[in-house]
Structures are given as C-alpha cells and as structure tokens.
Scaffold this active site. Structure first.
Site, PDB file in Angstrom:
ATOM      1  CB  ILE B 628       1.660  -7.660  -3.225  1.00 43.70           C
ATOM      2  CG1 ILE B 628       1.936  -8.145  -1.636  1.00 43.70           C
ATOM      3  CG2 ILE B 628       1.911  -6.364  -3.384  1.00 43.70           C
ATOM      4  CD1 ILE B 628       0.915  -7.649  -0.857  1.00 43.70           C
ATOM      5  N   PRO B 631       3.539  -4.224  -6.162  1.00 41.22           N
ATOM      6  CG  PRO B 631       5.366  -6.079  -6.181  1.00 41.22           C
ATOM      7  CD  PRO B 631       4.379  -5.583  -7.114  1.00 41.22           C
ATOM      8  CD  GLN B 637      -3.214   0.468   0.121  1.00 36.86           C
ATOM      9  OE1 GLN B 637      -2.936  -0.201  -0.857  1.00 36.86           O
ATOM     10  NE2 GLN B 637      -4.220   0.541   0.527  1.00 36.86           N
ATOM     11  CE  LYS B 700      -4.566 -13.118   2.453  1.00 37.75           C
ATOM     12  NZ  LYS B 700      -4.789 -14.461   3.594  1.00 37.75           N
ATOM     13  CD  GLU B 704      -9.364  -1.316   5.725  1.00 36.58           C
ATOM     14  OE1 GLU B 704      -9.740  -0.832   6.604  1.00 36.58           O
ATOM     15  OE2 GLU B 704      -9.778  -1.176   4.649  1.00 36.58           O
TER      16      GLU B 704
END
Lengths: 139, 774, 339
Positions: B628, B631, B637, B700, B704
């Site tokens: 991340i 963070p 999010q 990554k 979603e």
C-alpha cells in the site's frame, strides 16, 4: 435576480463562489450547506431573493490554504474526505455543530452530521476530525 | 529498478493528501465550477416513455421563452457519430448509440432534446416546456431474470452436474441483486468551449484520454482538436468512465451556438441516462463431501442490459479459481430490459458475484455443521485451477486468520440467535472475494528542475483515491525531496497518456511508468555531468556515476561526495531536464501467473426483533493487495468501500415501476445510502504482501476489492442473528418480519383475510403527458 | 420551475391582504414561503406551480411562550431545530423534541418551521413525479400508487382515491400531545384541534387540511402536560437517520398504582394523516401495563389496517412499534433521537 434562483445557484453561477456544491438540488445530500446568520442550512432549498439582508458564510469564508480554519486543517490531518466534492458541506456542518447542543460521543456527531452524505464513505475520518477539533477547543 | 523499500521515507508511510488544502477550502475546481464569459446553460429533455417511438416534438413554446437560445433535437443538432468500440482501441463506452440518433425510445429518460438558455433557470423551464408525442409500447421490466433465459457456458472443468448429483451435501439457491446507481455526489457535468475548430471539454470523467478519444469520434474531429480536462473529480465509482449522451449534447450545443455551454445533469437524469450496476439473478449450486471438500461448484447468472447495448456483469469471474474443486462450471446470459445502459460500478461482477457465492458457502457451512472460516480453509486451492497456473501472490488463508483473530471469531457460537450483547442479538458472518490485478498501458514524464523541485505529468486523474499524492510520493521518494517539492500535473488529455481510473489499476499502472521516467531522467543527469565545471564529475565515465535519491555520485564511493540534481542543473545552466516513462498494459496479455487481490470480510450485525431493527455494528476487513503506497488514503478507501457495502447489503436498489419503466426512487432521499449514523466500527488490516509480478513496488489496487465480500458477510451475519436467509438484496425490514420476535414463522395476518383496498387498475388519463401506456 | 412573482412582507396583515388580492386565483397559485424545504423542493419538481410566492419569514411569529393554563404556544415560524432544542419543550414535551430530532437533518431543521411542517406534503413518488396520474396533484386523474410501488404508503385512512402517507414526525407528536393549531384569515382568528386539522383523503385527496385560501397558520399551542405523564417518540425506518418513517409512535402516558390512568397514542408512517389511535387508548386506559395489554392495544388500532400490495409488513412493524413504545414509556425510557 430571477426569483427562481436558489441561494446555491446564486452563489455558484452569479457570484462564482463555487466552493459550495450541488449534489441533489433537493436537500437530500448536504453538499450545499452554508451558514445563514451563523446557522447551517441547505442553500439549494431557499431562494436567493429571501436573503438580501442576511449574512451568508460559505466554505471560502472559513479559511484558505496557508491559513485554514481548524476544522479545515483537521479534515486534512484526518483524511476526512476522498473526492472532496461533498467536503465543503461536511465542513460547514461540522463548524456549525461546534455551537449546537450536540452530545459528546461519536454517535452524537454521527447523528448531527447525518444530513451530509459522503458517497466515498470517509465518515469515520470525518468524525475523527470533528472530535479532534472539539477536544482541542475544550482545552 | 526496484526501490529499496527498507529505507522509504514516503512510500508505504501514511501521507496527508497534497490536494487536501484546496479541497477543504472550496478551491479545488470541479467540472461544474468552471464558468466562461458568454456561457449558456443546457438542460436535456428526457423521454417520458420507456419504449416506443417519438412521433413529434413541439419546441415552439420553449423556444419563445425568455432567455432561450435554442432547443436542439435530432433534426437540428448536427451529426453525432457512433464511436468505435473495438478492444484494440481500448475505448470504454457503454452506451454506443449516440444521443438523438433516431426516434426509437429504448428507456425512460432517453434524451430527445436539449434546451439552451442564458441562465440555468431559463433553460430548466424551457426543457420542461418541450412537448413530445409518442407511440408507446409496453416496457420490458420484469426482474425474474433466470426464468426462461437460455444461458451460455463460459467456464467449465470436470463434470459439475454429475459431481453435484453424487454429493452428499448440496446447496442450490438463487440470489438476486438489484439495479444500483453510483450516485457520486458530484453530478455529471460537461462545460464545452469551442475556439475555432478546437473543443475543450471540462468534464466529469474517470479517464481524460478515453474521453478524448470517444468524443473526437462522436463529434467527428481530430484528436488534436479535442482537449479534456478533469482537474478534480467528485468520485465516479465507474459511473464516469463512459462518455454519456449529455457530453455530446453539451459539446454539440456549444459548437452550434459558438458559445461556451454548461450542462449539469440532475440527480434524476443521472439515474436514468448515466449508467448503473445492472440487476443480477444468480443460481449457485454447491456439492460437498462429508469431509468438507467442495466436489462441485456451478455459478450461473443473468444480468439486465439495455435494449440496444450489451453489458455483462461478470458475476462468476472469481468462481473458477476462488476455491479448489475438480468440477466447476459457469454460464451466463443477458436480459434485455427497457432501462438505460448499464456500466461498471465498483467491483463489477465481483461484488454481486461474491454476495451470491459467499452466501451459498455460508449455507453450505450450516449444512455441513462446520465453521464458515474452516470451510474456506479446507477448500483453499494450491494454484489457479481454472488456468492451471500459479497465483502471483495469494494470501487468503492469512487474511482469514488475521481477520478471525482481530474479530474474535473463535468466540462465535454457530446457533442462530445464540449470541447476545447489551440486550441485542448479535450475528457474525464472513465472506471472501477476489479482484483482478494488472496494469493499463501508461506513460508519464518527470521534469527535474534547477530550483530543486520536480514536476510529474500524466494524463490520468484523481477521482478521490489519492492519485495526486501517490504521484508526489513516487517521485519524491526517488528524488529524495519532500512531497511539496513535487508538482503534480494530471487531469488533462494534453499530458502524456495515463491510465483510466477504473478497475483499481491506476497506482499499479503508474508505478512502472514513473519509475522508468525517473530512470531516464537520472540517466540524463549522468550525461549532464560532463558539462559540470568540477573535473571530478566532467571527466568521470558515465558508467561510473549513479543517481541515488536525486543525488549524483560515484558508484564506487556511495558515501562519498555527491551533487543534488538541482546543483547539477544550476552548475550546467540547465533549467530542467525531462525523463519519459512508458509501461505496457496487462489487459490483453496471456497470463503465465494468476494475478489477483483478495479480501476477507468479517461483519457483526445487531438485531432487535422487538422493533425489527438490524444494524451493522462492526466490520473487520482484511485486504491482501500488495504494498500500500499511502496507507492513510488506502485505509480511507477501504473504509469507504465497506460503507458502500453496508448500503448494498441493507439499503440500496433502484426501483422501477413496470407500467412506465420509470425509476421511482431517482433521488437521494428515496435511493437510500449509508449515512454517518449507519457506519459501523471498521477495522482495516492490510496484509502488505508485495506482489512484484505486477510492478516493482508490488502495489495492487484496493478500491474494488474493499467492497467485494462486504454484502455477503453482512447477509451471513444477518442469518446468524435472525435465522432468516435473505437471498435478495437489499435486506429490508419486510424480509426480517417473516418471523415473530421469538423466531417462529408468523401466522397469517388478520388483514390477509380482509379484502384489501380496491386495486383495480386506475385509468391513466393523459392529463399532463400524451404518453399514457397502453 | 414556473416563473413567479416574489413578494416579501413584514406584517401579518400585509400577508393576508396580498394573498387576498389573488383570492380569485386557482388553488396553489399563491403560496406563502417560510422555510421552503417542502415548497422549493416541489416547485423544482413542477408539483407546486405558484405564480405568486409571499415570503413570510419576517413576520413576528417566531416565539415560544408559556400560556396561562400551563401550556405552551409555539409560533408558526419557530424553526424545527429551535423547537427541538428548547429546554422547556425538551423537559415537558420530550415526544415533540424527539420527533423533531428524528426528522430530516440539522440543516433542514434549521430551515423548516412549525407551520410549514404542519403542511408538509406527502413523499408518495407518484405525487412527486408529474409523469404519473395523482388525485392529490391533479384531482380526478387517478391514483397511480394503488397497484404501484406502495411500500412507504399508508395502511390506515386510505381511500380508493389516495393512499399517500403524511410524512411528518412533528405532527405525530403534536397529535399525541393534543395540540391546537391557530389560524388567521381575513375574517379573523380561529383555532382548530390538531385531530381536526388534517383531512383524510376520501374522495378529495387534494384537500389535505382545514386551511382556507389565504389563511395563515400563526401558532401551535400545547396544553399543560398531564400530571405525572411521560412522553416519547419512537421511529422505525430503514437507515439510522435522515429518512422518513416506515412506522412511528408518539406516546403520552401516566401510570399510577399499577394502572394506566392517562394515555395518548399517535402513529406516523402508516396513516394518510397523523394517526390518533383512539381505540388503542381505550384498550389501555385503566389497565395494568403488560405485554398482553400492549398487544391488544396495537390490535385495536391495526384491525383497521388495509395494506397495499407492498406494505403488508407495516402491520407487523406498527404492532412492534406500538408495543415497544408503550413498554419503553412505562419503563420511563426513550431514545435520544427518537429512533
């Protein structure tokens, strides 16, 4: 001034104070929150012509980069936003809340900010920002 | 070059957003904040039937109203083209039919005209005054999607049907999710400005490059004639990827009148004509052995799509690889309905798909009398069984363990209604999910400047995820400068082509592009050393020099003398030097490794049967999605994704009246979304396992995967608390009232024996519109 | 939005004169505007289409005063937020304060007025969207809600012409508190008991209350609280805040020597008007409080329920709402925000 012009559209399209946002235009999201004579209202549900003698405070009147209002600074510190579009409304509500008879708990703040929808869901950080400012102002 | 992640000062550390101060002070300019001299306001007119033909339009009254400059319709707006939509063009566009193309009406609210006037009030009144005559047909609106629909198989291995028949324990259920609407609080808006033959669109889009390409095709102009600007976006959640019809209306109106035009959709119009997550109906069949092993998994689904547009919600995307099973199949179909075009909404496919599959897994766990976490552990695959290839990185087992630990899962007693706290009944549920990882093709430039600052430019945009800040981190880290020394230029199609904000791919796409841009800039700095006055540098061979943390030094003597990049540039009289980085996309590549992110969601609900009140009180969400970068924004999010998942589980659904095909709750009061007060305690755990197969930082996406699994975990918790298995979202009070307060099925209500109020169909008199349905 | 003439008035007589000047106009042509939270909303939807809008916000109707009989008089322009937070009202009429705080949002409560809230229009989708027929909006055009999406709509007091719910929380509390509405017309003042203020739809759903054309609401008064009584408001809905009720209950109750000696019960979210549950009160009066008595009281009112295709659940929900509100009132409890 067209009597049909809402306070919100007057601020945005006539005076070009665009910090106040339109999210629903029906009092259902809180993005358009401003203070009229120190009280928070939805500027989308009132006509501009009704407020010729009133004192209206928008997000631009709170502070600007370099000299932010403590609530604005707390939103930055606590990441109390994501997209930022609803943020003006959240902050205007949060600042008004400081003078309202809101209880001390997080749940009280959540209830008092219930009329400000944040679709990004930054709610916990917003509550943290508000509580930090409240704690600080108590010291 | 991989960054040494051990010594990072910016990456992986919580950072406040660099765009925070302008956002909190109302100075960040969103699309509808732009105004130009002579600007007109446009308000679209939508059809008031869902299906049929537009027979005629009467615009005379509207045109005669004060301040009205034009009413455009199919007959006078000028040519608007279909956009190409070949994958090779990488154009994302979910409504291919241009607005006003013909007189066929395929959904309620489809644009039939646009009124343009000097003020917003005048344009609104004029739009209301446009009269239309229609030949209406009956809308196609039923949501019993599986019934009578022929499905087409997409995945299979083994013989799932036969294996199911032989399974001692089976689940075979149908799960439904409704149409959901993105409802980013920023309304869709376009401000169109033409100068000569050149068009600038200030627009609410998740991809300035995609939008530029689509809009040039729509308007029939060349790419260099079209510029798209999205400096700030009031989020999108997928709803602002496609160039919807209103963008064309605004651009065409501005072109025709040779004046800037601002068009802001109403909330209602956004429900009708700017995309939604389609409704799904999914049948999941699971077969398991007494040893708690899945022996068969079938996931078949149908989703709604518009009458003339195709959109597949890939509900079974994760089903072939999420669990180990020798026999698996999935099939799908589209169901055409008279509603607007569907589009991607946060976690398309994965989010409704996980709800169905994970609900079924919970049902299976109850049948097997096994703990739901243990069931998932038992069926953890060693590799991606759908393609027979290894996972690049999969830590779902650790995610489940970490979540169970933090949640206190070991205290769970499985019997329905068996857990209490403070007089409330508790329900605990778990669900997992997967989402693809990869990259879009991207480019970026980084300028190093003599004043010690840097500028990074990329035609991507920040939709609220923190892209401005991530770029400042990536560049600041490599150059050893503070983030406030990095100017970030994004949100403009004139900048080097960057990634679309969709699919949680922006950060993973940007990492290699920025890295290569910095590699090139560093190389140029080395080259510039030959011009330095000090012979120690000018005489050095380039291969003996290196740039570390923005400082030029000798490879042989890392702790020796070094020059900052600003010193190099100042001493050589150069204002700035530029590095450009390109990175390829993974979307079309044939994978050698299965690349995904994973989540494990644990939810607690409280249940008060005496007032039928179900609330989500606590969520622990564990994210396995590589490194991340920030963070602080990342955690935010994920929290937001959970908040949206709570809404999906309990509140959200666009409802239609089948008689007219009109969305009934197309506003933010009646389309119920999560408020502050509905937000549970949310505990986010990032496993922080870098996936270096995706990029050199192992980063990554998270947007979603954070939402996928949440609704399933809540539905499973609701069952645990209430004993009622709700397979149709949202879980509403009426579903939970099927049992009395002690959990028994309710007897027939007294009113059910009364005749109800007369419900004979009322005549629909054409009092205010000529479109009464047949 | 239709263009209109905007007038501001500073005195009551001016307001009445102005509205009287348009006396011949068709209903809805002239509207007073106070908070605007209903009127502006509906004007944007073209449901309200006045040609004259009279701003009455400067009228001196914004006081909360005690009355000689020990009650209180709330000016029509007192904002809902001020009313909710008024110490006297909070302590003596908690059901009113809780009902107000359970409604809308802080911003809307700062705008909305006592008089305006009495006139709040229904949230029925078919009323709010002009593509549908609606007897309330266009008399005689037909009711699209019957046979349509009617989950939110009424199970009590509906007719075959209209099933729209009165959406107000405040009105439910005022009903249980037996408020009186004070009106001023050109013929003078008059007062109407809240129970008689609202019209059930019957065959004329467009006539929602007793207000005559041009008449102004000037105040709402509450009698002194019944001795020893407790009051509370309980609101049930899908989400935790900022949403209209699926079912709500306002209870005023006195229990002495193990008997219910005084009780008033009103329901929200289920009726076409704020629903005074007389039969339930009769079933409770003089009885010892018990779950069984509360259930019987609920049945007494809900036996009249006539649900629509989607809102049958409201019968069971209202049953639980009533019994829980009564149980809580007897126990001396109550939720802070009424929900």
């Amino acid at each position: 001034m067209d009597p049909r012009t809402t306070l919100l559209d007057c601020l945005r399209e006539t005076i070009h104070l665009t910090g106040t946002k339109k999210g629903c235009d029906h009092g259902q999201c809180g993005a358009c929150t401003v203070h009229i004579n120190g009280r928070r209202v939805n500027s989308c549900l009132t006509f501009a012509a009704m407020h010729q003698a009133d004192e209206i405070t928008t997000i631009e009147g709170l502070g600007e980069p370099g000299r932010l209002h403590p609530m604005q600074a707390a939103f930055v510190e606590h990441d109390g936003y994501q997209c930022g579009y609803y943020t003006s409304g959240q902050i205007m509500s949060a600042v008004a809340l400081l003078k309202e008879p809101c209880g001390p708990s997080d749940m009280d703040v959540k209830e008092y900010l219930g009329g400000n929808i944040c679709r990004c869901g930054a709610y916990p950080n917003i509550v943290a920002a508000v509580q930090a400012v409240r704690r600080h102002s108590l010291l | 070059m991989a960054v040494d992640t051990g010594n990072n000062t910016l990456i992986g550390k919580p950072q406040s957003r660099i765009d925070g101060p302008v956002k909190v002070s109302g100075q960040a300019r969103y699309t509808s904040d732009y105004s130009f001299s002579g600007m007109l306001y446009a308000v679209p007119v939508g059809a008031t039937i869902a299906r049929g033909k537009l027979l005629s339009l009467d615009t005379k009254a509207a045109e005669a109203m004060p301040g009205v400059r034009a009413v455009f319709h199919g007959g006078n707006i000028g040519k608007l083209y279909r956009a190409s939509f070949l994958m090779a063009d990488l154009v994302l566009l979910d409504e291919k039919r241009p607005p006003l193309a013909d007189n066929d009406i395929n959904y309620f609210g489809q644009y039939i005209a646009v009124a343009v006037a000097e003020t917003f009030e005048q344009a609104t009144a004029a739009a209301d005054a446009v009269e239309a005559r229609y030949a209406a047909e009956r809308p196609v609106m039923n949501f019993d999607l599986l019934r009578g629909t022929e499905l087409k198989q997409s995945d299979h291995r083994g013989d799932a049907v036969k294996a199911l028949a032989g399974s001692p324990v089976k689940v075979d259920e149908v799960y439904s999710t409704p149409v959901q609407t993105h409802n980013a609080i920023e309304l869709h808006a376009t401000v169109a400005v033409w100068e000569g033959g050149n068009c600038t669109l200030y627009d609410t889009v998740q991809g300035v490059g995609n939008h530029q390409l689509v809009m040039t095709q729509r308007l029939g102009i060349e790419r260099e004639q079209m510029r798209v600007i999205t400096r700030y976006l009031g989020s999108g959640f997928g709803g602002k990827i496609s160039a919807w019809g209103h963008c064309c209306l605004a651009a065409a109106a501005a072109r025709n009148l040779d004046r800037p035009v601002k068009l802001v959709l109403s909330r209602r119009q956004a429900f009708e004509s700017a995309g939604h997550r389609p409704a799904t109906q999914q049948r999941v069949q699971l077969g398991a052995s007494a040893e708690v092993k899945l022996v068969s998994l079938q996931h078949d689904y149908v989703n709604t799509t518009a009458m003339v547009e195709d959109f597949t919600e890939y509900c079974a995307e994760a089903s072939p690889f999420l669990y180990s099973t020798a026999n698996m199949s999935s099939s799908s179909a589209l169901a055409r309905r008279t509603i607007g075009a569907a589009t991607s909404m946060r976690g398309p496919g994965a989010v409704p798909g996980s709800f169905a599959l994970e609900s079924a897994m919970d049902e299976l766990a109850y049948q097997l009398r096994v703990d739901p976490v243990a069931l998932r552990h038992r069926n953890e695959p060693a590799l991606d069984e759908s393609m027979g290839i290894p996972f690049s990185s999969r830590h779902l087992t650790e995610a489940l363990n970490a979540g169970a630990e933090r949640f206190g899962w070991s205290q769970r007693t499985p019997e329905v209604g068996s857990m209490k706290r403070d007089g409330l009944t508790l329900g605990w549920g778990v669900a997992v999910a997967a989402w693809g990882a990869g990259r879009f093709a991207s480019s970026a430039t980084v300028d190093l400047r003599a004043d010690g600052t840097a500028r990074v430019s990329c035609g991507t945009q920040d939709i609220g995820t923190g892209t401005y800040t991530v770029l400042a981190q990536l560049v600041g880290e490599r150059l050893g400068i503070a983030m406030d020394r990095v100017e970030v230029a994004i949100g403009d199609s004139n900048l080097p082509a960057g990634p679309l904000s969709g699919g949680s791919l922006v950060t993973s796409s940007l990492v290699p592009a920025i890295s290569r841009a910095l590699d090139e800039a560093s190389q140029r700095l080395v080259t510039a050393a030959s011009l330095l006055p000090d012979s120690r540098w000018s005489k050095a061979r380039p291969e003996d020099l290196e740039v570390v943390k923005g400082r030029l030094g000798l490879k042989a003597n890392p702790s020796g003398p070094a020059l900052s990049f600003s010193e190099v540039l100042q001493q050589t009289g150069v204002r700035s030097l530029t590095g450009t980085g390109l990175s390829d996309g993974t979307i079309l590549e044939k994978p050698k490794l299965s690349k995904h992110c994973f989540s494990a969601q644990f939810a607690e609900v409280t249940w008060q049967p005496e007032i039928a009140r179900l609330r989500v009180s606590r969520v622990v969400t564990v994210i396995d999605s590589g490194r991340i970068i920030n963070p602080k924004a990342g955690r935010n999010q994920i929290v937001g994704a959970v908040v949206m998942g709570v809404g999906m589980a309990l509140f959200e659904g666009t409802e239609y009246d089948p008689r007219k095909g009109v969305a009934l709750n197309s506003n933010l009061a009646d389309y119920v979304m999560t408020t502050h007060a509905d937000t549970p305690d949310i505990d986010v755990i990032f496993l922080d396992c870098p996936d270096f197969e995706v990029n050199e930082l192992g980063a990554k996406g998270i947007g979603e995967i954070g939402m996928a699994g949440v609704a399933g975990a809540i539905a499973n918790a609701a069952y645990h608390a209430t004993g009622i298995r709700v397979r149709e979202l949202p879980i509403r009070i009426e579903a939970l009232l099927k049992r009395n307060q002690t959990g028994r099925e309710l007897k027939k209500e007294p009113w059910q024996t009364h005749p109800t109020t007369k419900t004979k169909p009322q005549p629909h008199r054409a009092n205010d519109s000529p479109d009464a349905p047949s | 939005m239709r263009a209109f003439t905007f007038k501001q008035v500073a005195r009551q007589e001016e307001a009445l004169l102005l509205s009287d000047a348009h006396a011949g106009a068709s209903p809805g042509e002239v509207r007073f505007i106070a908070g605007g939270t209903t009127l502006v909303d509906l004007m944007k939807l073209n449901v309200e289409r006045p040609s004259v809008v009279i701003d009455i916000n400067r009228l001196p109707l914004d006081k909360i005063e005690t009355t000689p009989d020990g009650g209180v008089r709330i000016g029509a322009l007192v904002r809902n937020g001020d009313c909710a937070h008024h110490p006297l009202l909070q302590s003596r009429y908690p059901a009113l304060s809780q009902a107000l705080l359970s409604g809308a949002s802080a911003q809307l409560r700062n705008m909305a007025t006592t008089g305006g809230n009495l006139l709040q229009r229904t949230r029925c989708t078919y009323f709010r969207d002009t593509v549908w027929t609606c007897n309330k909006r266009v008399p005689g055009s037909g009711c699209s809600a019957i046979g349509g999406a009617n989950r939110m709509l009424a199970i009590l007091g509906a007719s075959e012409h209209c099933i729209a719910t009165n959406p107000s929380d405040m009105n439910v509390a005022l009903t249980a508190l037996e408020a009186t509405v004070h009106l001023q017309g050109k013929e003078g003042e008059r007062s109407v008991a809240i129970d008689e203020f609202f019209h059930r739809p019957g065959t004329t759903p467009h006539i929602e209350n007793v207000l005559r054309p041009g008449e102004l609401i000037t105040a709402v008064s509450l009698p002194a609280p019944a001795p020893g009584s407790r009051s509370l408001y309980l609101k049930l809905r899908d989400r935790a805040t900022y949403e209209f009720a699926l079912a709500s209950a306002a209870v005023v109750l006195t229990a002495a020597s193990g008997r219910i000696t005084h009780v008033r019960l009103a329901l929200g979210g289920v009726g076409t008007v704020p629903w005074r549950a007389h039969e339930a009160e009769a079933a409770l009066l003089g009885k010892g409080p018990s779950p069984e008595i509360f259930r019987r009281a609920a049945e007494a009112v809900l036996q009249h329920a006539r649900p629509q295709s989607e809102n049958g659940f409201k019968v069971e929900l209202a049953r639980r709402c009533i019994t829980h509100a009564l149980t809580t009132a007897v126990a001396g409890g109550g939720e802070q925000y009424g929900s």
